[in-house]
Design a protein around this motif. Structure first.
Motif, PDB file in Angstrom:
ATOM      1  N   PHE A   4      66.158  95.066  40.437  1.00  0.00           N
ATOM      2  CA  PHE A   4      66.743  93.849  39.896  1.00  0.00           C
ATOM      3  C   PHE A   4      67.707  94.191  38.773  1.00  0.00           C
ATOM      4  O   PHE A   4      67.546  95.192  38.090  1.00  0.00           O
ATOM      5  CB  PHE A   4      65.661  92.933  39.298  1.00  0.00           C
ATOM      6  N   ALA A   5      68.674  93.320  38.565  1.00  0.00           N
ATOM      7  CA  ALA A   5      69.558  93.455  37.407  1.00  0.00           C
ATOM      8  C   ALA A   5      69.932  92.077  36.901  1.00  0.00           C
ATOM      9  O   ALA A   5      70.023  91.118  37.669  1.00  0.00           O
ATOM     10  CB  ALA A   5      70.819  94.226  37.766  1.00  0.00           C
ATOM     11  N   TYR A   6      70.131  92.013  35.606  1.00  0.00           N
ATOM     12  CA  TYR A   6      70.735  90.850  34.971  1.00  0.00           C
ATOM     13  C   TYR A   6      72.158  91.268  34.648  1.00  0.00           C
ATOM     14  O   TYR A   6      72.378  92.320  34.040  1.00  0.00           O
ATOM     15  CB  TYR A   6      69.992  90.461  33.697  1.00  0.00           C
ATOM     16  N   LEU A   7      73.133  90.491  35.064  1.00  0.00           N
ATOM     17  CA  LEU A   7      74.535  90.839  34.899  1.00  0.00           C
ATOM     18  C   LEU A   7      75.290  89.699  34.229  1.00  0.00           C
ATOM     19  O   LEU A   7      75.164  88.542  34.628  1.00  0.00           O
ATOM     20  CB  LEU A   7      75.164  91.122  36.270  1.00  0.00           C
ATOM     21  N   SER A   8      76.070  90.052  33.222  1.00  0.00           N
ATOM     22  CA  SER A   8      76.979  89.107  32.587  1.00  0.00           C
ATOM     23  C   SER A   8      78.325  89.806  32.449  1.00  0.00           C
ATOM     24  O   SER A   8      78.419  90.855  31.818  1.00  0.00           O
ATOM     25  CB  SER A   8      76.447  88.699  31.215  1.00  0.00           C
ATOM     26  N   VAL A   9      79.351  89.247  33.086  1.00  0.00           N
ATOM     27  CA  VAL A   9      80.708  89.814  33.044  1.00  0.00           C
ATOM     28  C   VAL A   9      81.654  88.740  32.540  1.00  0.00           C
ATOM     29  O   VAL A   9      81.641  87.620  33.046  1.00  0.00           O
ATOM     30  CB  VAL A   9      81.168  90.279  34.452  1.00  0.00           C
ATOM     31  N   ALA A  10      82.476  89.087  31.551  1.00  0.00           N
ATOM     32  CA  ALA A  10      83.416  88.105  31.013  1.00  0.00           C
ATOM     33  C   ALA A  10      84.616  88.799  30.381  1.00  0.00           C
ATOM     34  O   ALA A  10      84.476  89.863  29.787  1.00  0.00           O
ATOM     35  CB  ALA A  10      82.725  87.240  29.968  1.00  0.00           C
ATOM     36  N   PRO A  11      85.776  88.180  30.512  1.00  0.00           N
ATOM     37  CA  PRO A  11      86.940  88.710  29.803  1.00  0.00           C
ATOM     38  C   PRO A  11      86.786  88.413  28.315  1.00  0.00           C
ATOM     39  O   PRO A  11      86.126  87.450  27.932  1.00  0.00           O
ATOM     40  CB  PRO A  11      88.106  87.910  30.393  1.00  0.00           C
ATOM     41  N   VAL A  12      87.363  89.255  27.482  1.00  0.00           N
ATOM     42  CA  VAL A  12      87.330  89.019  26.045  1.00  0.00           C
ATOM     43  C   VAL A  12      88.627  88.308  25.686  1.00  0.00           C
ATOM     44  O   VAL A  12      89.690  88.936  25.567  1.00  0.00           O
ATOM     45  CB  VAL A  12      87.188  90.348  25.266  1.00  0.00           C
ATOM     46  N   ARG A  13      88.542  86.971  25.614  1.00  0.00           N
ATOM     47  CA  ARG A  13      89.707  86.155  25.294  1.00  0.00           C
ATOM     48  C   ARG A  13      89.262  84.724  25.047  1.00  0.00           C
ATOM     49  O   ARG A  13      88.105  84.378  25.297  1.00  0.00           O
ATOM     50  CB  ARG A  13      90.755  86.200  26.405  1.00  0.00           C
ATOM     51  N   GLY A  41      74.285  84.121  33.012  1.00  0.00           N
ATOM     52  CA  GLY A  41      74.561  85.340  33.769  1.00  0.00           C
ATOM     53  C   GLY A  41      74.088  85.223  35.201  1.00  0.00           C
ATOM     54  O   GLY A  41      73.833  84.133  35.701  1.00  0.00           O
ATOM     55  N   THR A  42      73.942  86.370  35.844  1.00  0.00           N
ATOM     56  CA  THR A  42      73.544  86.412  37.246  1.00  0.00           C
ATOM     57  C   THR A  42      72.432  87.432  37.427  1.00  0.00           C
ATOM     58  O   THR A  42      72.520  88.553  36.922  1.00  0.00           O
ATOM     59  CB  THR A  42      74.751  86.800  38.133  1.00  0.00           C
TER      60      THR A  42
END
Length: 106
Positions: A4-13, A41-42
């Motif tokens: 399993f993974a918890y993932l959070s991806v976001a641009p810095v802006r 997150g996902t």
């Protein structure tokens, strides 16, 4: 084995990140993973660490920005095969109810 993974991806802006986050999530469909997105997150479920890491890398690369912030937390229990639903059910069994508020605003 299930990983399993918890993932959070976001641009810095500044401004909405919805389009960028959607691009990252769409990348997961190219991999043999199950996932569920929530406001923070996902959560991703994969059969092995290599598939999981490839999916996470693709999601990170999908965000087209000058700077991208990615947070990953991996749960790799190697002695027992379990799925996400089983983990939540175990907590709900102890609580004696669903693991969410009655108001369910979240």
């Amino acid at each position: 084995m299930v990983v399993f993974a918890y993932l959070s991806v976001a641009p810095v802006r500044e401004g909405s990140m919805a389009d960028d986050v959607a691009d990252a999530i769409a990348e997961l469909d190219a991999f043999d993973v199950e996932y569920e997105t929530n406001p923070m997150g996902t959560v991703i479920e994969a059969e092995d660490i290599d598939t999981l890491l490839a999916a996470v890398g693709a999601a990170h690369k999908a965000v087209d920005a000058d700077r991208v912030s990615t947070v990953v937390k991996i749960d790799d229990k190697r002695s027992h095969d379990h799925d996400a639903e089983e983990k939540v059910t175990a907590v709900e069994d102890v609580l004696g109810r669903q693991a969410k508020s009655e108001h369910n605003k979240v």
